[in-house]
Design a protein around this motif. Structure first.
Motif, PDB file in Angstrom:
ATOM      1  N   ASP A  92       0.774  -1.062   0.068  1.00 51.96           N
ATOM      2  CA  ASP A  92       0.222   0.157  -0.199  1.00 51.96           C
ATOM      3  C   ASP A  92       0.801   1.599   0.110  1.00 51.96           C
ATOM      4  OD1 ASP A  92      -2.038   1.612  -0.079  1.00 51.96           O
ATOM      5  OD2 ASP A  92      -2.638   1.650   1.795  1.00 51.96           O
ATOM      6  N   ALA A  93       1.544   1.591   1.737  1.00 48.56           N
ATOM      7  CA  ALA A  93       2.264   2.680   1.241  1.00 48.56           C
ATOM      8  C   ALA A  93       3.178   2.674   0.171  1.00 48.56           C
ATOM      9  CB  ALA A  93       2.692   3.146   2.683  1.00 48.56           C
ATOM     10  N   LEU A  94       4.639   1.435   0.154  1.00 47.39           N
ATOM     11  CA  LEU A  94       5.342   1.798  -0.441  1.00 47.39           C
ATOM     12  C   LEU A  94       4.891  -0.059  -1.137  1.00 47.39           C
ATOM     13  CD1 LEU A  94       8.234   0.808   2.056  1.00 47.39           C
ATOM     14  CD2 LEU A  94       7.921   3.473   0.589  1.00 47.39           C
ATOM     15  N   ILE A  95       5.354  -0.201  -2.510  1.00 41.78           N
ATOM     16  CA  ILE A  95       5.437  -1.023  -3.532  1.00 41.78           C
ATOM     17  C   ILE A  95       7.093  -1.802  -3.725  1.00 41.78           C
ATOM     18  CG2 ILE A  95       4.741  -1.856  -5.685  1.00 41.78           C
ATOM     19  CD1 ILE A  95       2.574   0.478  -5.445  1.00 41.78           C
ATOM     20  N   MET A 247      -0.354  -5.208   5.392  1.00 41.24           N
ATOM     21  CA  MET A 247       0.156  -6.319   4.668  1.00 41.24           C
ATOM     22  C   MET A 247      -0.208  -6.954   2.901  1.00 41.24           C
ATOM     23  SD  MET A 247       0.483  -8.992   7.425  1.00 41.24           S
ATOM     24  CE  MET A 247       1.930  -8.270   9.182  1.00 41.24           C
ATOM     25  N   PRO A 248       0.198  -7.130   2.020  1.00 37.83           N
ATOM     26  CA  PRO A 248      -0.359  -7.831   0.874  1.00 37.83           C
ATOM     27  C   PRO A 248      -1.359  -9.405   1.655  1.00 37.83           C
ATOM     28  CG  PRO A 248       1.586  -7.707   0.394  1.00 37.83           C
ATOM     29  CD  PRO A 248       1.677  -6.500   2.011  1.00 37.83           C
ATOM     30  N   PRO A 249      -2.854  -9.958   1.196  1.00 42.35           N
ATOM     31  CA  PRO A 249      -3.088 -10.377   1.512  1.00 42.35           C
ATOM     32  C   PRO A 249      -2.321 -12.178   1.646  1.00 42.35           C
ATOM     33  CG  PRO A 249      -4.313  -9.466  -0.071  1.00 42.35           C
ATOM     34  CD  PRO A 249      -3.013  -9.342  -0.391  1.00 42.35           C
ATOM     35  N   GLU A 250      -1.319 -12.294   0.901  1.00 37.10           N
ATOM     36  CA  GLU A 250      -0.651 -13.325   0.784  1.00 37.10           C
ATOM     37  C   GLU A 250       0.236 -12.997   2.109  1.00 37.10           C
ATOM     38  OE1 GLU A 250       1.365 -10.982  -2.559  1.00 37.10           O
ATOM     39  OE2 GLU A 250      -0.659 -11.049  -2.069  1.00 37.10           O
ATOM     40  N   VAL A 251       1.038 -12.616   2.582  1.00 40.84           N
ATOM     41  CA  VAL A 251       2.101 -12.289   3.265  1.00 40.84           C
ATOM     42  C   VAL A 251       0.577 -12.169   4.284  1.00 40.84           C
ATOM     43  CG1 VAL A 251       3.705 -10.720   4.054  1.00 40.84           C
ATOM     44  CG2 VAL A 251       3.196 -11.013   1.584  1.00 40.84           C
ATOM     45  N   ASN A 253      -1.696 -13.760   4.867  1.00 38.65           N
ATOM     46  CA  ASN A 253      -2.267 -15.501   5.559  1.00 38.65           C
ATOM     47  C   ASN A 253      -0.843 -16.417   5.621  1.00 38.65           C
ATOM     48  OD1 ASN A 253      -5.281 -14.826   4.132  1.00 38.65           O
ATOM     49  ND2 ASN A 253      -4.359 -15.633   2.002  1.00 38.65           N
ATOM     50  N   ARG A 254      -0.016 -16.014   5.476  1.00 32.39           N
ATOM     51  CA  ARG A 254       1.266 -16.573   6.140  1.00 32.39           C
ATOM     52  C   ARG A 254       1.990 -16.243   7.766  1.00 32.39           C
ATOM     53  NH1 ARG A 254       6.356 -16.910   1.719  1.00 32.39           N
ATOM     54  NH2 ARG A 254       4.616 -17.942  -0.678  1.00 32.39           N
ATOM     55  N   ALA A 255       1.516 -14.601   7.022  1.00 32.70           N
ATOM     56  CA  ALA A 255       1.525 -14.406   8.972  1.00 32.70           C
ATOM     57  C   ALA A 255       0.659 -14.579   9.957  1.00 32.70           C
ATOM     58  CB  ALA A 255       1.817 -12.789   9.192  1.00 32.70           C
ATOM     59  N   SER A 256      -0.876 -14.800   9.617  1.00 34.50           N
ATOM     60  CA  SER A 256      -1.313 -15.581  10.329  1.00 34.50           C
ATOM     61  C   SER A 256      -1.202 -17.173  10.713  1.00 34.50           C
ATOM     62  CB  SER A 256      -3.184 -15.131   9.556  1.00 34.50           C
ATOM     63  OG  SER A 256      -3.100 -16.262   8.472  1.00 34.50           O
ATOM     64  N   GLY A 257      -0.381 -18.350   9.821  1.00 33.34           N
ATOM     65  CA  GLY A 257      -0.215 -19.043   9.939  1.00 33.34           C
ATOM     66  C   GLY A 257       0.955 -19.477  11.051  1.00 33.34           C
ATOM     67  N   ALA A 258       1.510 -18.594  10.904  1.00 36.82           N
ATOM     68  CA  ALA A 258       2.990 -18.323  11.421  1.00 36.82           C
ATOM     69  C   ALA A 258       2.683 -17.515  12.925  1.00 36.82           C
ATOM     70  CB  ALA A 258       3.944 -18.244  10.915  1.00 36.82           C
TER      71      ALA A 258
END
Length: 263
Positions: A92-95, A247-251, A253-258
């Protein structure tokens, strides 16, 4: 890219996204010199006039001597992200445009749960990326450098200024004591880029913090910093205010899993 040599973006499974909670004593990127700690409470849209050139010091004159952002970092208004098929990571703020072998750690504020910094890892080098609001009509880099120098000296260290790839670069050596009671030094170099109402900061540590110029992994971090695109947003902010990322959605999702393993 955007007129620079393109690098192939890393495949998603080549990135190691880790989530770290801010505030741990052993955080290698902890930095007391955030621009938001300054006492400048002036509204960024007040349209301050630039300082007369005869009142600038040699480092301010260096910053004003050329367009250091000609090859990046870029404001979103300056580029067309749909003009190529380069794979990017959108916070979002940084790409960011990742490179092969890049690892990424996310620094999250423990109290607010806001994503406040990105730690880009390349071998034995680390760069902390963070974004701050800046005034519309005044260069705030000299003020931030002054705070960094004062804080380094207060901690018993030293800071020097030199010409870097994005204008004036700050190099610091600050004594530290580890949790095990061992004494050492935290060595870093800091790049700044000021765009339309934003200030991007990159703090280089590890091998890149010790390096001269752009040798080794420092060149990869230079390319990433230069190819960063800033999406600042239109909401009024106080100069020096940290601009959080998403956080991008894919990141996420990984973060919530870990999350069970995070501090």
């Amino acid at each position: 890219m955007f007129g620079r040599k393109k690098r192939r973006a890393a495949d998603e499974d080549e990135l190691d996204e880790l989530v770290e909670q801010d505030g741990s004593d052993d955080d290698p990127a902890a930095d007391p010199d955030d621009p938001e700690d300054t006492e400048d409470t002036e509204d960024e849209d007040s349209g301050d006039d630039a300082e007369p050139e005869d009142e600038l010091d040699e480092w301010q004159r260096l910053d004003a001597s050329r367009d250091w952002r000609e090859e990046g970092p870029f404001d979103l208004s300056e580029v067309d992200l749909d003009a190529d098929d380069v794979e990017r990571m959108d916070f979002d703020a940084l790409i960011l445009t990742p490179f092969d072998g890049m690892q990424l750690q996310l620094q999250v504020n423990q109290q607010t749960q806001q994503l406040q910094a990105l730690l880009v890892v390349s071998g034995q080098s680390v760069m902390e990326l963070s974004l701050f609001a800046a005034p519309a009509g005044r260069d705030m880099r000299a003020d931030v450098r002054g705070e960094m120098i004062a804080n380094a000296q207060k901690a018993g260290g030293k800071a020097t200024l030199t010409e870097g790839p994005f204008g004036t670069e700050v190099r610091r050596v600050v004594p530290i004591t580890t949790q095990q009671g061992q004494h050492g030094y935290h060595v870093s170099r800091t790049w700044f880029a000021q765009g339309p109402r934003w200030l991007l900061r990159g703090v280089l540590m590890g091998e890149a913090g010790l390096a001269e110029g752009l040798e080794g992994s420092t060149e990869l971090l230079y390319e990433l910093f230069a190819n960063t695109v800033v999406r600042r947003g239109d909401r009024p902010k106080v100069p020096g205010e940290l601009i959080p990322m998403t956080m991008p959605p894919e990141v996420a999702n990984r973060a919530s899993g870990a999350s069970a393993g995070t501090r």
